[in-house]
Design a protein around this motif. Sequence first.
Motif, PDB file in Angstrom:
ATOM      1  N   ILE A 139      33.050  41.217  53.918  1.00  0.00           N
ATOM      2  CA  ILE A 139      33.031  40.635  55.335  1.00  0.00           C
ATOM      3  C   ILE A 139      32.289  39.622  55.200  1.00  0.00           C
ATOM      4  N   LEU A 140      32.476  38.981  54.050  1.00  0.00           N
ATOM      5  CA  LEU A 140      31.922  37.048  53.982  1.00  0.00           C
ATOM      6  C   LEU A 140      33.571  36.760  54.167  1.00  0.00           C
ATOM      7  N   ILE A 141      34.356  37.460  53.843  1.00  0.00           N
ATOM      8  CA  ILE A 141      36.219  36.859  54.375  1.00  0.00           C
ATOM      9  C   ILE A 141      36.126  36.925  55.304  1.00  0.00           C
ATOM     10  N   HIS A 142      36.443  38.411  56.724  1.00  0.00           N
ATOM     11  CA  HIS A 142      36.121  38.608  57.638  1.00  0.00           C
ATOM     12  C   HIS A 142      35.754  37.515  58.666  1.00  0.00           C
ATOM     13  N   ILE A 143      34.655  36.968  58.297  1.00  0.00           N
ATOM     14  CA  ILE A 143      32.980  36.230  59.334  1.00  0.00           C
ATOM     15  C   ILE A 143      33.629  34.617  59.119  1.00  0.00           C
ATOM     16  N   LEU A 144      34.421  34.398  57.858  1.00  0.00           N
ATOM     17  CA  LEU A 144      35.453  33.521  57.472  1.00  0.00           C
ATOM     18  C   LEU A 144      36.147  32.725  58.826  1.00  0.00           C
ATOM     19  N   ALA A 145      37.726  33.759  58.140  1.00  0.00           N
ATOM     20  CA  ALA A 145      38.806  34.275  59.364  1.00  0.00           C
ATOM     21  C   ALA A 145      37.980  33.949  60.778  1.00  0.00           C
ATOM     22  N   ILE A 146      37.242  34.686  60.906  1.00  0.00           N
ATOM     23  CA  ILE A 146      37.270  34.778  62.564  1.00  0.00           C
ATOM     24  C   ILE A 146      36.946  33.663  62.664  1.00  0.00           C
ATOM     25  N   TYR A 147      36.264  32.765  62.326  1.00  0.00           N
ATOM     26  CA  TYR A 147      35.304  31.914  62.622  1.00  0.00           C
ATOM     27  C   TYR A 147      36.209  30.692  62.387  1.00  0.00           C
ATOM     28  N   ALA A 148      37.375  30.400  61.942  1.00  0.00           N
ATOM     29  CA  ALA A 148      38.386  30.111  61.438  1.00  0.00           C
ATOM     30  C   ALA A 148      38.945  29.861  62.721  1.00  0.00           C
ATOM     31  N   ILE A 149      39.560  31.153  63.132  1.00  0.00           N
ATOM     32  CA  ILE A 149      40.315  31.151  64.109  1.00  0.00           C
ATOM     33  C   ILE A 149      39.677  30.712  65.335  1.00  0.00           C
ATOM     34  N   VAL A 150      38.321  31.161  65.839  1.00  0.00           N
ATOM     35  CA  VAL A 150      38.202  30.938  66.771  1.00  0.00           C
ATOM     36  C   VAL A 150      37.648  29.694  67.467  1.00  0.00           C
ATOM     37  N   PRO A 156      40.234  22.876  72.993  1.00  0.00           N
ATOM     38  CA  PRO A 156      39.035  22.166  72.969  1.00  0.00           C
ATOM     39  C   PRO A 156      37.806  21.900  74.137  1.00  0.00           C
ATOM     40  N   VAL A 157      36.865  21.800  74.643  1.00  0.00           N
ATOM     41  CA  VAL A 157      36.176  21.618  75.066  1.00  0.00           C
ATOM     42  C   VAL A 157      36.923  21.366  77.428  1.00  0.00           C
ATOM     43  N   LYS A 158      37.336  20.089  76.754  1.00  0.00           N
ATOM     44  CA  LYS A 158      38.190  19.609  77.902  1.00  0.00           C
ATOM     45  C   LYS A 158      39.114  20.486  78.289  1.00  0.00           C
ATOM     46  N   LYS A 159      40.164  20.856  77.804  1.00  0.00           N
ATOM     47  CA  LYS A 159      40.975  22.293  78.678  1.00  0.00           C
ATOM     48  C   LYS A 159      40.737  23.619  78.526  1.00  0.00           C
ATOM     49  N   ALA A 160      39.192  23.681  78.394  1.00  0.00           N
ATOM     50  CA  ALA A 160      38.807  24.869  77.467  1.00  0.00           C
ATOM     51  C   ALA A 160      39.433  26.240  78.935  1.00  0.00           C
ATOM     52  N   LEU A 161      40.143  27.357  78.689  1.00  0.00           N
ATOM     53  CA  LEU A 161      40.735  28.327  79.011  1.00  0.00           C
ATOM     54  C   LEU A 161      39.835  28.263  80.108  1.00  0.00           C
ATOM     55  N   ASN A 162      40.227  28.587  81.351  1.00  0.00           N
ATOM     56  CA  ASN A 162      39.385  29.339  82.586  1.00  0.00           C
ATOM     57  C   ASN A 162      39.756  30.774  82.566  1.00  0.00           C
ATOM     58  N   VAL A 163      39.482  31.956  81.999  1.00  0.00           N
ATOM     59  CA  VAL A 163      39.591  33.551  82.286  1.00  0.00           C
ATOM     60  C   VAL A 163      39.353  34.058  83.576  1.00  0.00           C
ATOM     61  N   GLY A 164      38.540  33.406  83.979  1.00  0.00           N
ATOM     62  CA  GLY A 164      38.198  34.282  85.519  1.00  0.00           C
ATOM     63  C   GLY A 164      37.503  33.761  86.525  1.00  0.00           C
ATOM     64  N   ALA A 165      38.040  33.453  87.792  1.00  0.00           N
ATOM     65  CA  ALA A 165      36.537  33.505  89.239  1.00  0.00           C
ATOM     66  C   ALA A 165      36.279  31.991  88.411  1.00  0.00           C
ATOM     67  N   ASP A 166      36.939  31.030  87.485  1.00  0.00           N
ATOM     68  CA  ASP A 166      35.909  30.043  87.770  1.00  0.00           C
ATOM     69  C   ASP A 166      34.362  29.720  87.527  1.00  0.00           C
ATOM     70  N   ALA A 167      34.668  30.472  86.583  1.00  0.00           N
ATOM     71  CA  ALA A 167      33.060  31.376  85.965  1.00  0.00           C
ATOM     72  C   ALA A 167      33.206  31.033  84.628  1.00  0.00           C
ATOM     73  N   PHE A 168      34.292  32.007  83.536  1.00  0.00           N
ATOM     74  CA  PHE A 168      34.177  32.175  82.994  1.00  0.00           C
ATOM     75  C   PHE A 168      35.210  31.639  82.340  1.00  0.00           C
ATOM     76  N   PHE A 169      34.819  30.657  81.501  1.00  0.00           N
ATOM     77  CA  PHE A 169      35.338  29.615  80.187  1.00  0.00           C
ATOM     78  C   PHE A 169      35.544  30.296  78.362  1.00  0.00           C
ATOM     79  N   LEU A 170      36.909  29.375  77.688  1.00  0.00           N
ATOM     80  CA  LEU A 170      37.152  30.152  76.386  1.00  0.00           C
ATOM     81  C   LEU A 170      37.014  28.180  76.038  1.00  0.00           C
ATOM     82  N   SER A 171      36.430  28.340  74.794  1.00  0.00           N
ATOM     83  CA  SER A 171      36.995  26.670  74.153  1.00  0.00           C
ATOM     84  C   SER A 171      36.848  27.375  72.769  1.00  0.00           C
ATOM     85  N   ASN A 172      36.950  26.049  72.002  1.00  0.00           N
ATOM     86  CA  ASN A 172      36.141  26.464  69.970  1.00  0.00           C
ATOM     87  C   ASN A 172      34.541  26.267  70.133  1.00  0.00           C
ATOM     88  N   ARG A 173      33.833  25.826  71.162  1.00  0.00           N
ATOM     89  CA  ARG A 173      32.858  25.608  71.416  1.00  0.00           C
ATOM     90  C   ARG A 173      32.265  26.623  71.387  1.00  0.00           C
TER      91      ARG A 173
END
Length: 270
Positions: A139-150, A156-173
């Motif tokens: 399970i630790l490998i899963h956690i580290l792998a998912i964290y590394a992928i994210v 980065p925050v400056k280029k965060a993905l707008n995934v809906g209605a200018d209210a939902f944003f996805l970034s590495n943070r």
Amino acid sequence: MTQPAQSTSNPLLQLWRNQESRGVIIQIVTMVVVFALLAAIARNVVINLEAVGKEFSFGFLLWPAAYDIGFSPFLEYTNRSTHLRAAVVGLLNTLLIAFWGCILATMVGFVLGIMRLSSNWLVSKLSYAFVEFMRNVPILIHILAIYAIVVTLLPPVKKALNVGADAFFLSNRGFYVPSPVFEDGATLVGIVLLLSIALVYFFKRWARRQQDDTGKIYPVLWVSLGILVALPGITFIATGMPLSWDVPVLKGFNFKGGMAIKPEFLALWL
């Protein structure tokens, strides 16, 4: 004639010869020995700490923690908070992860179970391969792998993905979403919701009892949905809709407002 010999057995001996009683006695003696050893160890620790001028107490829980916790959705926490507050924050975060983990595991398990029982060879084997992969990789490998992928693949925050209605944003943070703001009257809506849940519970019990006694079947599902939707909904409208949303907005180097679902949470959850 000789009289039959009277039993002179010791009651304690009879108790010991009884298998169930003997098992209980052995368990009691074992527990006494274990607790005695633990008490001796604790006493030895206290004596040694006193010898070096240390005090054995839990007073340190009230000292400033001096470390940060990046995710604390329930309690306000800073590095000046106490160790006790940090422990409570950790406990609440653990319960939150467990709650959402149970929901996700139930949904994924249901889908995989249906796939595994499918007559389609490919679908069944895909489900089997996924289950075996998840079982055999720590399970630790899963956690580290998912964290590394994210952290690595998301922008980065400056280029965060707008995934809906200018209210939902996805970034590495993390995943930034609107957070609810409860206003005056929200408490009343919550009370009515709890009362509605209780009413549904008692109605279901009454309907089941009526079905057992008379055979009459009541529309429990629709009545329950009506109660859960109508009563809180009417109260919500009558109190002026005491709910608004705090939308995250990019200001400077990070988002302000809203709620951030951190990569650490996503890694533990997924």
